[in-house]
Design an enzyme around this catalytic site. Sequence first.
Site, mmCIF file in Angstrom:
data_model
loop_
_atom_site.group_PDB
_atom_site.id
_atom_site.type_symbol
_atom_site.label_atom_id
_atom_site.label_comp_id
_atom_site.label_asym_id
_atom_site.label_seq_id
_atom_site.Cartn_x
_atom_site.Cartn_y
_atom_site.Cartn_z
ATOM 1 N N SER A 196 1.042 6.642 2.675
ATOM 2 C CA SER A 196 1.750 7.633 3.488
ATOM 3 C C SER A 196 3.002 8.156 2.799
ATOM 4 O O SER A 196 3.674 7.439 2.049
ATOM 5 C CB SER A 196 2.139 7.034 4.843
ATOM 6 O OG SER A 196 1.001 6.732 5.610
ATOM 7 N N GLN A 207 0.823 -1.204 0.000
ATOM 8 C CA GLN A 207 0.000 0.000 0.000
ATOM 9 C C GLN A 207 0.861 1.259 0.000
ATOM 10 O O GLN A 207 1.586 1.511 0.953
ATOM 11 C CB GLN A 207 -0.905 -0.010 1.238
ATOM 12 C CG GLN A 207 -1.781 1.214 1.408
ATOM 13 C CD GLN A 207 -2.538 1.173 2.732
ATOM 14 O OE1 GLN A 207 -2.181 0.415 3.633
ATOM 15 N NE2 GLN A 207 -3.558 1.998 2.871
ATOM 16 N N GLY A 208 0.775 2.050 -1.065
ATOM 17 C CA GLY A 208 1.554 3.280 -1.165
ATOM 18 C C GLY A 208 0.703 4.510 -0.872
ATOM 19 O O GLY A 208 0.278 5.204 -1.802
ATOM 20 N N GLU A 215 -5.913 10.481 16.854
ATOM 21 C CA GLU A 215 -6.552 11.793 16.743
ATOM 22 C C GLU A 215 -7.464 11.866 15.522
ATOM 23 O O GLU A 215 -8.536 12.472 15.563
ATOM 24 C CB GLU A 215 -5.477 12.885 16.671
ATOM 25 C CG GLU A 215 -4.675 13.073 17.956
ATOM 26 C CD GLU A 215 -3.630 11.989 18.176
ATOM 27 O OE1 GLU A 215 -3.079 11.911 19.287
ATOM 28 O OE2 GLU A 215 -3.362 11.208 17.232
ATOM 29 N N GLU A 274 -9.847 -1.255 6.075
ATOM 30 C CA GLU A 274 -8.612 -1.447 6.836
ATOM 31 C C GLU A 274 -8.867 -1.334 8.332
ATOM 32 O O GLU A 274 -8.287 -2.064 9.133
ATOM 33 C CB GLU A 274 -7.572 -0.401 6.411
ATOM 34 C CG GLU A 274 -6.252 -0.530 7.148
ATOM 35 C CD GLU A 274 -5.272 0.591 6.833
ATOM 36 O OE1 GLU A 274 -4.061 0.384 7.001
ATOM 37 O OE2 GLU A 274 -5.717 1.672 6.427
#
Length: 403
Positions: free
Chosen positions: A134, A131-132, A390, A249
């Site tokens: 971040s 998974q690309g 958060e 996810e």
Amino acid sequence: MITAELELSPKDRAFREDVRSFISEAFTPDMREAAQRQAGIFADPALGLEWQRRLYERGWGAPTWPKAWGGAEFTPTQRYIFSVECAAAGTPVVAGMGLLMCGPVLMRFGTPEQQERFLPKIPSMEHYWCQGFSEPGAGSDLSALRCAAVRDGDDYVVNGSKIWTTHAHCANWIFLLVRTSTEGKRQAGITFLLSPIDAPGITVRPIRSMSGEHEVNEVFFDEVRIPVSLRVGEENQGWEIAKYLLMNERGGGSAAAALKNALHRTRAVIAAERDEDGRSLIDSDHFQKRLAAIEIEIAAVEATELRNLASGGLAGASGMASASMQKLKVSTMLQQLAELSVEALGTASMRDYRAQLYDDAPLDGPAHRPIAVARHLNVRAATIFGGASEIQKGIIARSALGL
């Protein structure tokens, strides 16, 4: 252990016995021993691939997928049973970037050609996805991503980088979010692409976690050409697709079952340690109270899961809030359990483990100690990956409270 009961039909009870029988045969002692040594969220690639191969051969390689795409098409109750039994046995947690993320995205947003090409190869893990998402400066604030894709004829030319890319060093495909427009809101200029990880111009560099594992990586894109045919959805539709993916996810499976397994491991660590008088720490009032408080919270998580299961689950904004609440609660409790383990071990074990990890010092003492310390260090990231706590609180505030 406090346990809520799920009322099962005769068919579901038979299914549960089938799952238990399969696990007892397929999950060999060698695999059990290897799984017990795992510190990360996902199993080491070799172990995960072997377990996935056995599931695939049984016809359970994609439990939640429709049969049309090679899935087992479990009912919601069967999914829950399967998740509970696997977690209770401690089976390897296979990296789910293909099964739980890319696959469902392709089913919903992919073209027929993309579905035919990619979906059959995910349950077998012939295609191992990473998974690309971040980037440096764009983690939980994903809309700040800068990895750019410029249209050039039938290709996009991609330049930029991704970070914390789990298992990119063993994957052969990557799905990624790229910036295709800088006009308007940041979320409006993002596109979802697919690429082979060995495409010219892609470089994967390892990142070693403070717990010692090589799970994550940096991925660099230097003039990488990705065909437009590997775009999922429309150009600039990536944010909508990413939100759908992230809901998968952050939710799914039985969080309570995973927490029970972690609680069992923590109890074992505490029971193995002794006080100055040679008594097991598991008998101390301090640890008994801490463990009881966590067990009560796990029971509450389980009761919530069963209530959602009985009502058919949650959809829309309620589903997003539920997934975020689960992620927030589970990640925090996993950290609490890991902290309790290292509290029982004391500062000496932490110091000895760091000496072994960074100075190649020999490690004396029971084998459970370095594993417990490594899990503690590894799970520090649980409240960051998949959207920091958060961010989860913000989703809950907007989706559930209307703030």
